[in-house]
Motif scaffolding. Structure first.
Motif, PDB file in Angstrom:
ATOM      1  N   ASN A 101       0.888  -1.196  -0.037  1.00  0.00           N
ATOM      2  CA  ASN A 101      -0.033  -0.035  -0.097  1.00  0.00           C
ATOM      3  C   ASN A 101       0.894   1.340  -0.088  1.00  0.00           C
ATOM      4  OD1 ASN A 101      -2.400  -1.386   0.010  1.00  0.00           O
ATOM      5  ND2 ASN A 101      -2.822  -1.157   2.221  1.00  0.00           N
TER       6      ASN A 101
ATOM      7  N   VAL B  17      -5.141   9.349   4.570  1.00  0.00           N
ATOM      8  CA  VAL B  17      -6.471   8.899   4.217  1.00  0.00           C
ATOM      9  C   VAL B  17      -7.443   9.989   5.026  1.00  0.00           C
ATOM     10  CG1 VAL B  17      -6.272   6.437   3.885  1.00  0.00           C
ATOM     11  CG2 VAL B  17      -6.873   7.301   6.043  1.00  0.00           C
TER      12      VAL B  17
ATOM     13  N   ARG C 109     -12.604   0.823   0.813  1.00  0.00           N
ATOM     14  CA  ARG C 109     -11.631   1.659   0.081  1.00  0.00           C
ATOM     15  C   ARG C 109     -11.901   2.954   0.189  1.00  0.00           C
ATOM     16  NH1 ARG C 109     -12.088  -3.042  -3.588  1.00  0.00           N
ATOM     17  NH2 ARG C 109     -14.225  -1.770  -4.374  1.00  0.00           N
TER      18      ARG C 109
ATOM     19  N   GLY D 230      -7.443  -1.783  -5.489  1.00  0.00           N
ATOM     20  CA  GLY D 230      -7.098  -3.131  -5.025  1.00  0.00           C
ATOM     21  C   GLY D 230      -8.500  -3.817  -4.604  1.00  0.00           C
ATOM     22  N   THR D 231      -8.318  -4.862  -3.870  1.00  0.00           N
ATOM     23  CA  THR D 231      -9.666  -5.573  -3.239  1.00  0.00           C
ATOM     24  C   THR D 231     -10.125  -5.058  -2.059  1.00  0.00           C
ATOM     25  OG1 THR D 231      -8.179  -7.046  -1.912  1.00  0.00           O
ATOM     26  CG2 THR D 231      -8.855  -7.588  -4.211  1.00  0.00           C
TER      27      THR D 231
ATOM     28  N   LEU E  26      -9.243  -5.594   0.516  1.00  0.00           N
ATOM     29  CA  LEU E  26      -8.997  -6.570   1.790  1.00  0.00           C
ATOM     30  C   LEU E  26      -7.884  -6.834   2.363  1.00  0.00           C
ATOM     31  CD1 LEU E  26     -10.861  -9.707  -0.058  1.00  0.00           C
ATOM     32  CD2 LEU E  26     -11.791  -8.617   1.937  1.00  0.00           C
TER      33      LEU E  26
HETATM   34  N1  LIG Z   1      -0.508   4.090   2.501  1.00  0.00           N
HETATM   35  C1  LIG Z   1      -1.748   4.259   2.198  1.00  0.00           C
HETATM   36  N2  LIG Z   1      -1.692   5.722   1.715  1.00  0.00           N
HETATM   37  C2  LIG Z   1      -3.293   5.863   1.420  1.00  0.00           C
HETATM   38  N3  LIG Z   1      -4.365   5.222   1.510  1.00  0.00           N
HETATM   39  C3  LIG Z   1      -4.348   3.995   1.912  1.00  0.00           C
HETATM   40  C4  LIG Z   1      -2.968   3.690   2.198  1.00  0.00           C
HETATM   41  N4  LIG Z   1      -3.144   2.232   2.666  1.00  0.00           N
HETATM   42  C5  LIG Z   1      -4.623   1.814   2.582  1.00  0.00           C
HETATM   43  N5  LIG Z   1      -4.974   2.951   1.950  1.00  0.00           N
HETATM   44  C6  LIG Z   1      -6.589   3.230   1.915  1.00  0.00           C
HETATM   45  O1  LIG Z   1      -7.105   2.197   2.667  1.00  0.00           O
HETATM   46  C7  LIG Z   1      -7.795   1.282   1.482  1.00  0.00           C
HETATM   47  C8  LIG Z   1      -7.572  -0.224   1.842  1.00  0.00           C
HETATM   48  O2  LIG Z   1      -6.591  -0.723   1.824  1.00  0.00           O
HETATM   49  P1  LIG Z   1      -6.465  -2.206   1.419  1.00  0.00           P
HETATM   50  O3  LIG Z   1      -7.103  -2.839   2.485  1.00  0.00           O
HETATM   51  O4  LIG Z   1      -4.866  -2.535   1.490  1.00  0.00           O
HETATM   52  O5  LIG Z   1      -7.011  -2.243   0.212  1.00  0.00           O
HETATM   53  P2  LIG Z   1      -6.543  -2.456  -1.323  1.00  0.00           P
HETATM   54  O6  LIG Z   1      -5.091  -1.870  -1.262  1.00  0.00           O
HETATM   55  O7  LIG Z   1      -6.685  -3.806  -1.951  1.00  0.00           O
HETATM   56  O8  LIG Z   1      -7.418  -1.304  -1.961  1.00  0.00           O
HETATM   57  C9  LIG Z   1      -7.006   1.458   0.234  1.00  0.00           C
HETATM   58  O9  LIG Z   1      -8.368   1.471  -0.949  1.00  0.00           O
HETATM   59  C10 LIG Z   1      -6.869   2.870   0.239  1.00  0.00           C
HETATM   60  O10 LIG Z   1      -7.948   3.765   0.049  1.00  0.00           O
END
Ligand SMILES: Nc1ncnc2c1ncn2[C@@H]1O[C@H](COP(=O)(O)OP(=O)(O)O)[C@@H](O)[C@H]1O
Ligand SMILES: [Mg+2]
Length: 326
Positions: free
Chosen positions: A228, A263, A277, A288-289, A291
């Motif tokens: 991420n 976020v 998300r 992504g998913t 998840l």
């Molecule tokens: N390092 C990050 N910076 C900004 N937003 C993030 C970060 N990590 C996660 N997110 C937010 O959290 C959501 C959920 O993350 P995650 O569960 O890993 O799902 P995915 O990566 O499959 O979308 C992401 O879609 C994004 O909106």
């Protein structure tokens, strides 16, 4: 009729001794005197009525609530507040009902989310297949199909892992792990993606840390968090993985800091829920998913720890904390 007979039985086996005690010690009248007219006529109906109100009626209420619950009325609760065995049974029933209701609600939510998540890519896949059949953008459609299939495989693999970890009988396989080495392994694995996104991942640690934990689970979690960070950080930035161990309070903290947009505050907790998300679309480059962090959350909980996100302005910090010695 049944309540009257229960009342009489209770009176003769319990109530009688109680009355005797009250007469002897508190009222100062002879117990045998009670059997001379008019006391028995007075006491028996009183015992029957009291037994009915204090024992039979609440038991009936409990029985009714259990039957309703059995038939699917999961919101059924008992309003019996008493400091005795019947009160305890009612409280235990209410706790149990709340837990079961919460579990059923979350299972239903998950099934409905899954259905929605699978339907969208399947609709897009049908569309790409039609394109191929009509010989329109064939190469592009095949690429999209490949991407959608990979995403569906990711969803199912992560859902299975979450289900496996959240099973009540799941026991982590704890061994002595060199955490620094494990993190270097994750950095090596994600190097290709980091180069693609023009960023770097670095470990910041003042000493070598050992923990008694399950390395596979820690690796899956940190790998997801680092993925991420790489996806969201700005180009030419350095993502830092900071290790912290507290032997007094027995915890290990692995924190990952990036230089991305972070976020919105209202999402800081929500991103750890399944399929959450910030950007609901899965078709942009970071999508992504939804998840990955849910899986990290399940892992942290299974190992007896926790996971938190906070904004750094700019950037996001994810703090993954587990016991040093489970
Ligand atoms: N390092 C990050 N910076 C900004 N937003 C993030 C970060 N990590 C996660 N997110 C937010 O959290 C959501 C959920 O993350 P995650 O569960 O890993 O799902 P995915 O990566 O499959 O979308 C992401 O879609 C994004 O909106
Ligand atoms: Mg992710």
């Amino acid at each position: 009729m049944r309540s009257i007979s229960i009342g009489l039985v209770v009176y003769f086996f319990i109530g009688r001794n109680l009355v005797k005690l009250i007469c002897d010690y508190y009222l100062g009248i002879s117990y045998t005197a009670l059997f001379t007219y008019p006391y028995p006529i007075f006491f028996s109906p009183v015992a029957v009525v009291m037994t009915y109100f204090y024992i039979v009626r609440p038991l009936r209420k409990i029985n009714y609530a259990m039957n309703q619950f059995k038939l699917g009325a999961f919101e059924e609760r008992l309003d019996i507040k008493r400091n005795d065995e019947i009160g305890n049974i009612a409280e235990t029933f209410n706790d149990l009902a709340t837990r079961i209701q919460r579990m059923i609600r979350s299972e239903r939510q998950m099934t409905s989310n899954m259905g929605h998540e699978i339907r969208t890519p399947l609709t897009r896949m049908t569309w790409h297949l039609n394109n191929i059949r009509d010989q329109v953008d064939v190469e592009k459609s095949i690429d999209f199909l490949e991407y959608e299939i990979q995403e569906l495989a990711n969803v199912s693999a992560r859902m299975l892992k979450i289900a496996q970890i959240e099973r009540a009988e799941f026991k982590p396989q704890l061994i002595d792990v060199n955490i620094n080495e494990l993190i270097y392994g994750v950095i090596d694995k994600t190097e290709g993606l980091a180069i693609e996104n023009s960023c770097k991942v670095e470990l910041v640690a003042t000493s070598v840390i050992h923990a008694k934990t399950e390395p596979d689970l820690i690796e899956i979690a940190i790998d997801n968090i680092v993925h991420n960070a790489i996806n969201y950080t700005v180009p030419n930035s350095v993502i830092k993985i900071i290790l912290n161990n507290d032997t007094v309070n027995n915890f290990l903290e692995i924190s990952v800091r990036d230089h991305g947009p972070g976020v919105p505050e209202e999402y800081l907790e929500r991103i750890f829920k399944q399929f959450e998300r910030v950007d609901q679309s899965r078709n942009n480059e970071t999508g992504g998913t939804g998840l990955g962090l849910a899986l990290c959350n399940s892992i942290a909980t299974a190992l007896g720890g926790a996971i938190k996100a906070s904004n750094l302005y700019p950037g996001l910090e994810i703090r993954f904390r587990v016991p040093l010695n489970c």
